[in-house]
Scaffold this active site. Structure first.
Site, PDB file in Angstrom:
ATOM      1  N   GLY A  12      13.470  30.648  44.166  1.00  9.83           N
ATOM      2  CA  GLY A  12      13.865  32.003  43.810  1.00  9.83           C
ATOM      3  C   GLY A  12      14.604  32.775  44.877  1.00  9.83           C
ATOM      4  O   GLY A  12      14.508  34.002  44.939  1.00  9.83           O
ATOM      5  N   ARG A  65      11.341  22.793  21.941  1.00  8.40           N
ATOM      6  CA  ARG A  65      12.028  23.849  22.697  1.00  8.40           C
ATOM      7  C   ARG A  65      11.825  25.206  22.037  1.00  8.40           C
ATOM      8  O   ARG A  65      11.628  26.201  22.716  1.00  8.40           O
ATOM      9  CB  ARG A  65      13.532  23.555  22.788  1.00  8.40           C
ATOM     10  CG  ARG A  65      13.919  22.518  23.804  1.00  8.40           C
ATOM     11  CD  ARG A  65      15.452  22.443  23.919  1.00  8.40           C
ATOM     12  NE  ARG A  65      15.817  21.281  24.734  1.00  8.40           N
ATOM     13  CZ  ARG A  65      15.819  21.291  26.060  1.00  8.40           C
ATOM     14  NH1 ARG A  65      15.478  22.381  26.720  1.00  8.40           N
ATOM     15  NH2 ARG A  65      16.133  20.204  26.728  1.00  8.40           N
ATOM     16  N   ARG A  91      16.006  25.089  32.903  1.00 11.54           N
ATOM     17  CA  ARG A  91      15.813  24.606  31.539  1.00 11.54           C
ATOM     18  C   ARG A  91      17.046  24.936  30.720  1.00 11.54           C
ATOM     19  O   ARG A  91      17.611  26.034  30.849  1.00 11.54           O
ATOM     20  CB  ARG A  91      14.581  25.250  30.894  1.00 11.54           C
ATOM     21  CG  ARG A  91      13.301  25.069  31.673  1.00 11.54           C
ATOM     22  CD  ARG A  91      12.929  23.631  31.884  1.00 11.54           C
ATOM     23  NE  ARG A  91      12.685  22.915  30.621  1.00 11.54           N
ATOM     24  CZ  ARG A  91      12.566  21.603  30.544  1.00 11.54           C
ATOM     25  NH1 ARG A  91      12.707  20.856  31.616  1.00 11.54           N
ATOM     26  NH2 ARG A  91      12.332  21.026  29.384  1.00 11.54           N
ATOM     27  N   ASN A 107      24.081  34.035  34.429  1.00  8.36           N
ATOM     28  CA  ASN A 107      23.589  32.874  35.164  1.00  8.36           C
ATOM     29  C   ASN A 107      24.458  32.672  36.385  1.00  8.36           C
ATOM     30  O   ASN A 107      25.638  33.031  36.392  1.00  8.36           O
ATOM     31  CB  ASN A 107      23.647  31.609  34.288  1.00  8.36           C
ATOM     32  CG  ASN A 107      23.119  30.370  35.015  1.00  8.36           C
ATOM     33  OD1 ASN A 107      22.084  30.413  35.659  1.00  8.36           O
ATOM     34  ND2 ASN A 107      23.875  29.279  34.928  1.00  8.36           N
ATOM     35  N   HIS A 109      25.847  29.623  38.821  1.00  8.49           N
ATOM     36  CA  HIS A 109      25.996  28.162  38.809  1.00  8.49           C
ATOM     37  C   HIS A 109      26.711  27.757  40.095  1.00  8.49           C
ATOM     38  O   HIS A 109      27.740  28.359  40.444  1.00  8.49           O
ATOM     39  CB  HIS A 109      26.805  27.727  37.583  1.00  8.49           C
ATOM     40  CG  HIS A 109      27.036  26.252  37.516  1.00  8.49           C
ATOM     41  ND1 HIS A 109      26.052  25.355  37.159  1.00  8.49           N
ATOM     42  CD2 HIS A 109      28.146  25.518  37.794  1.00  8.49           C
ATOM     43  CE1 HIS A 109      26.544  24.136  37.203  1.00  8.49           C
ATOM     44  NE2 HIS A 109      27.815  24.196  37.594  1.00  8.49           N
ATOM     45  N   SER A 136      29.626  30.456  40.839  1.00 10.39           N
ATOM     46  CA  SER A 136      30.147  31.289  39.763  1.00 10.39           C
ATOM     47  C   SER A 136      28.997  32.035  39.086  1.00 10.39           C
ATOM     48  O   SER A 136      27.942  31.444  38.831  1.00 10.39           O
ATOM     49  CB  SER A 136      30.843  30.418  38.696  1.00 10.39           C
ATOM     50  OG  SER A 136      31.827  29.588  39.284  1.00 10.39           O
ATOM     51  N   THR A 141      26.485  31.721  27.293  1.00 16.95           N
ATOM     52  CA  THR A 141      26.794  31.507  25.875  1.00 16.95           C
ATOM     53  C   THR A 141      26.128  30.187  25.472  1.00 16.95           C
ATOM     54  O   THR A 141      25.528  29.507  26.302  1.00 16.95           O
ATOM     55  CB  THR A 141      28.323  31.383  25.668  1.00 16.95           C
ATOM     56  OG1 THR A 141      28.773  30.281  26.455  1.00 16.95           O
ATOM     57  CG2 THR A 141      29.031  32.653  26.118  1.00 16.95           C
ATOM     58  N   LEU A 144      26.757  25.121  27.601  1.00 16.95           N
ATOM     59  CA  LEU A 144      26.183  25.065  28.946  1.00 16.95           C
ATOM     60  C   LEU A 144      27.222  25.417  30.020  1.00 16.95           C
ATOM     61  O   LEU A 144      28.306  24.831  30.063  1.00 16.95           O
ATOM     62  CB  LEU A 144      25.639  23.654  29.229  1.00 16.95           C
ATOM     63  CG  LEU A 144      24.959  23.481  30.609  1.00 16.95           C
ATOM     64  CD1 LEU A 144      23.667  24.272  30.673  1.00 16.95           C
ATOM     65  CD2 LEU A 144      24.727  22.011  30.916  1.00 16.95           C
ATOM     66  N   GLN A 173      26.689  32.321  49.967  1.00 20.20           N
ATOM     67  CA  GLN A 173      27.664  33.076  49.163  1.00 20.20           C
ATOM     68  C   GLN A 173      27.063  33.529  47.835  1.00 20.20           C
ATOM     69  O   GLN A 173      27.341  34.611  47.329  1.00 20.20           O
ATOM     70  CB  GLN A 173      28.910  32.224  48.914  1.00 20.20           C
ATOM     71  CG  GLN A 173      29.672  31.887  50.179  1.00 20.20           C
ATOM     72  CD  GLN A 173      30.017  33.135  50.989  1.00 20.20           C
ATOM     73  OE1 GLN A 173      30.439  34.155  50.446  1.00 20.20           O
ATOM     74  NE2 GLN A 173      29.784  33.068  52.288  1.00 20.20           N
ATOM     75  N   GLU A 174      26.176  32.695  47.266  1.00 20.31           N
ATOM     76  CA  GLU A 174      25.483  33.093  46.022  1.00 20.31           C
ATOM     77  C   GLU A 174      24.723  34.398  46.240  1.00 20.31           C
ATOM     78  O   GLU A 174      24.728  35.303  45.394  1.00 20.31           O
ATOM     79  CB  GLU A 174      24.498  32.001  45.600  1.00 20.31           C
ATOM     80  CG  GLU A 174      25.149  30.715  45.137  1.00 20.31           C
ATOM     81  CD  GLU A 174      24.115  29.663  44.782  1.00 20.31           C
ATOM     82  OE1 GLU A 174      23.018  30.021  44.325  1.00 20.31           O
ATOM     83  OE2 GLU A 174      24.421  28.472  44.960  1.00 20.31           O
TER      84      GLU A 174
END
Ligand code: GRF
Length: 195
Positions: A12, A65, A91, A107, A109, A136, A141, A144, A173-174
């Site tokens: 986290g 799921r 997930r 999100n 990535h 990014s 959406t 994935l 950088q994230e």
């Protein structure tokens, strides 16, 4: 004041930066941190930051799921979130879950999308001989790692980089990018941010 829920699966570190950024005149506050792993280290960090937490272990649900996500939604919606931030959440979410939070789920990535959706992004960039890598932040959406990109941060790939050394530089950088993009998004600004 926008209410932000953050979903994690591990340490986290992005969640911590996001939660810490939402103070003062920031238009949002972290209201809940959830995980699919009850042992996720980030849950303790969230509690130390004074943010409520929950965990829904995905393993007992097996391949169901829908049942896992129904429990996730029950816990999330109890906190009345305006925005869902996936941060190291590992997930894959069904189109139904994505639809439930349509237009308000982000999100991060660890690649320069649209390059390298999916896993092992740094190894793939090194293998391809790319000059740059990065992260990014995108709207989530049903496809994935493919939603509208809200921000990117770039790092050079160095000759002696391996996936671990590159990942460490990208993570720095994230931690700059995600809080900056979330602040804009919470203010209703979807203009793309390139660091
Ligand atoms: C980061 O590389 C992030 O890009 C990816 O999960 C990794 C770990 O993130 N989504 P965190 O330290 O758990 O925030």
């Amino acid at each position: 004041m926008k209410r932000v829920a953050i979903l994690i699966s591990g340490g986290g570190s992005n969640m911590v930066r996001l939660a810490e950024s939402m103070t003062g005149d920031h238009p949002a506050r972290a209201v809940i941190v959830g995980s699919n792993d009850p042992a996720a280290g980030g849950l303790t960090k969230a509690r130390d930051l004074g943010v409520d937490t929950f965990a829904v272990d995905h393993r007992p649900f097996g391949r169901d799921r829908a049942a896992f996500e129904a429990e996730l939604i029950r816990n999330l919606d109890a906190a009345r979130p305006d925005i869902i931030a996936l941060a190291g959440f590992m997930r894959i979410l069904t189109p139904d879950f994505v639809r439930h939070y349509s237009g308000r789920m982000l999100n991060i990535h660890p690649s320069l999308l649209p390059k390298y959706p999916g896993l092992h992004t740094h190894a793939r960039a090194i293998e391809a001989g790319d000059a740059e890598a990065g992260a990014s932040v995108h709207e989530v959406t049903a496809d994935l790692d493919a939603g509208p990109i809200l921000g990117q941060a770039r790092v050079s790939i160095l000759p002696d980089d391996d996936p671990a050394s590159l990942a460490a530089r990208v993570l720095i950088q994230e931690h700059r990018l995600y809080p900056a993009v979330l602040k804009r998004f919470a203010a209703g600004d979807r203009t793309r941010l390139d660091l």
